[in-house]
Design a protein around this motif. Structure first.
Motif, short mmCIF file in Angstrom:
data_model
loop_
_atom_site.label_atom_id
_atom_site.label_comp_id
_atom_site.label_asym_id
_atom_site.label_seq_id
_atom_site.Cartn_x
_atom_site.Cartn_y
_atom_site.Cartn_z
N LYS A 146 70.88 1.70 19.53
CA LYS A 146 70.87 3.16 19.40
C LYS A 146 70.57 3.88 20.70
O LYS A 146 70.83 5.07 20.83
CB LYS A 146 69.88 3.58 18.34
CG LYS A 146 70.29 3.17 16.95
CD LYS A 146 69.28 3.63 15.93
CE LYS A 146 69.71 3.20 14.55
NZ LYS A 146 68.77 3.63 13.52
N THR A 147 70.01 3.17 21.69
CA THR A 147 69.59 3.85 22.91
C THR A 147 70.36 3.43 24.15
O THR A 147 70.33 4.14 25.14
CB THR A 147 68.10 3.61 23.18
OG1 THR A 147 67.87 2.21 23.29
CG2 THR A 147 67.25 4.19 22.06
N ARG A 148 71.03 2.28 24.13
CA ARG A 148 71.75 1.86 25.33
C ARG A 148 72.95 0.99 24.98
O ARG A 148 73.05 0.46 23.88
CB ARG A 148 70.83 1.12 26.29
CG ARG A 148 70.31 -0.17 25.76
CD ARG A 148 69.37 -0.81 26.74
NE ARG A 148 68.69 -1.89 26.07
CZ ARG A 148 68.28 -2.98 26.67
NH1 ARG A 148 68.48 -3.12 27.96
NH2 ARG A 148 67.67 -3.92 26.01
N VAL A 149 73.82 0.86 25.97
CA VAL A 149 75.01 0.04 25.81
C VAL A 149 75.28 -0.69 27.13
O VAL A 149 75.07 -0.12 28.20
CB VAL A 149 76.23 0.89 25.37
CG1 VAL A 149 76.61 1.92 26.42
CG2 VAL A 149 77.42 0.03 25.02
N ILE A 150 75.68 -1.94 27.02
CA ILE A 150 76.07 -2.72 28.19
C ILE A 150 77.47 -3.25 27.93
O ILE A 150 77.72 -3.92 26.93
CB ILE A 150 75.09 -3.89 28.44
CG1 ILE A 150 73.68 -3.36 28.65
CG2 ILE A 150 75.55 -4.72 29.64
CD1 ILE A 150 72.62 -4.45 28.71
N LEU A 151 78.38 -2.92 28.83
CA LEU A 151 79.77 -3.35 28.71
C LEU A 151 80.10 -4.29 29.85
O LEU A 151 79.53 -4.18 30.93
CB LEU A 151 80.70 -2.13 28.76
CG LEU A 151 80.43 -1.02 27.76
CD1 LEU A 151 81.33 0.16 28.03
CD2 LEU A 151 80.61 -1.52 26.34
N GLY A 152 81.07 -5.18 29.61
CA GLY A 152 81.50 -6.10 30.65
C GLY A 152 82.98 -6.39 30.52
O GLY A 152 83.62 -6.05 29.53
N CYS A 153 83.52 -7.06 31.52
CA CYS A 153 84.92 -7.44 31.52
C CYS A 153 85.17 -8.44 30.39
O CYS A 153 84.27 -9.19 30.01
CB CYS A 153 85.28 -8.07 32.86
SG CYS A 153 87.02 -8.53 33.00
N VAL A 154 86.38 -8.44 29.84
CA VAL A 154 86.68 -9.37 28.76
C VAL A 154 86.64 -10.81 29.22
O VAL A 154 86.39 -11.71 28.43
CB VAL A 154 88.05 -9.07 28.11
CG1 VAL A 154 88.01 -7.79 27.33
CG2 VAL A 154 89.16 -9.07 29.11
N ASP A 155 86.86 -11.04 30.50
CA ASP A 155 86.75 -12.39 31.04
C ASP A 155 85.41 -12.52 31.74
O ASP A 155 85.08 -11.74 32.64
CB ASP A 155 87.89 -12.65 32.03
CG ASP A 155 87.97 -14.10 32.46
OD1 ASP A 155 87.16 -14.91 31.95
OD2 ASP A 155 88.82 -14.43 33.29
N ASP A 156 84.63 -13.49 31.35
CA ASP A 156 83.27 -13.64 31.88
C ASP A 156 83.23 -14.01 33.35
O ASP A 156 82.19 -13.90 33.99
CB ASP A 156 82.50 -14.69 31.06
CG ASP A 156 82.27 -14.23 29.64
OD1 ASP A 156 82.16 -13.00 29.44
OD2 ASP A 156 82.22 -15.08 28.73
N LYS A 157 84.35 -14.45 33.93
CA LYS A 157 84.39 -14.82 35.35
C LYS A 157 84.31 -13.61 36.27
O LYS A 157 83.98 -13.74 37.43
CB LYS A 157 85.67 -15.60 35.67
CG LYS A 157 85.71 -16.98 35.07
CD LYS A 157 86.95 -17.68 35.54
CE LYS A 157 87.97 -17.65 34.44
NZ LYS A 157 89.23 -18.27 34.78
N PHE A 158 84.63 -12.45 35.75
CA PHE A 158 84.69 -11.26 36.59
C PHE A 158 83.43 -10.42 36.42
O PHE A 158 82.79 -10.43 35.38
CB PHE A 158 85.95 -10.45 36.27
CG PHE A 158 87.19 -11.23 36.55
CD1 PHE A 158 87.60 -11.48 37.84
CD2 PHE A 158 87.93 -11.77 35.51
CE1 PHE A 158 88.74 -12.21 38.10
CE2 PHE A 158 89.06 -12.51 35.75
CZ PHE A 158 89.46 -12.73 37.05
N SER A 159 83.09 -9.66 37.45
CA SER A 159 81.77 -9.04 37.52
C SER A 159 81.72 -7.58 37.08
O SER A 159 80.68 -6.95 37.22
CB SER A 159 81.25 -9.15 38.96
OG SER A 159 82.11 -8.44 39.82
N TRP A 160 82.79 -7.01 36.55
CA TRP A 160 82.74 -5.61 36.14
C TRP A 160 81.72 -5.44 35.03
O TRP A 160 81.75 -6.13 34.02
CB TRP A 160 84.11 -5.13 35.68
CG TRP A 160 84.13 -3.67 35.37
CD1 TRP A 160 84.39 -2.66 36.24
CD2 TRP A 160 83.84 -3.05 34.11
NE1 TRP A 160 84.28 -1.44 35.60
CE2 TRP A 160 83.95 -1.66 34.29
CE3 TRP A 160 83.49 -3.53 32.87
CZ2 TRP A 160 83.73 -0.75 33.27
CZ3 TRP A 160 83.27 -2.62 31.84
CH2 TRP A 160 83.39 -1.25 32.05
#
Length: 132
Positions: free
Chosen positions: A22-36
């Protein structure tokens, strides 16, 4: 999240939710090899997020860019094509929406998603029967 989905569609990459509450969100690239990555906090008593950290190095090659884009939801697509929708009195047909999304955004969608997009656009542009 709607702006972030539009942003991902424009830049032709996909993301996944790594952590969300409810207070935060962490998003990442669909491929775990990439650092976005993107970390954001929810502004209290609103629908807005404040981006706290962004690693904007998105180096995915084209093999990880899916033509059936994960962020291409019916609501997101409806907001993208909503501005040009009222040009015709009849509106757009589902097949026309499929072609429009493919040409403008490079995303292939199925007929049912185009149908849902059409219904959402019509309710945004014309309103719902309950509203009138």
């Amino acid at each position: 999240m709607a702006r972030l989905r539009k942003w991902a569609l424009e830049r032709k990459f996909e993301f996944k939710t790594i952590w969300s509450n409810k207070t935060r969100v962490i998003l990442g690239c669909v491929d775990d090899k990439f650092s976005w990555r993107l970390r954001a906090l929810v502004v209290p008593h609103s629908e807005f997020f404040v981006v706290r950290k962004l690693v904007d190095k998105h180096t995915c090659d084209t093999t990880h860019r899916n033509p059936n884009h994960m962020q291409a939801t019916a609501t997101t697509l409806a907001s993208l094509i909503c501005s040009g929708y009222h040009e015709k009195n009849d509106g757009l047909k589902s097949k026309q929406i499929i072609d429009l999304v493919r040409l403008n955004h490079g995303v292939q969608i199925k007929y049912m998603k185009a149908w849902r997009t059409k219904e959402i656009v019509e309710s945004l542009v014309r309103g719902t029967p309950e509203d009138s």
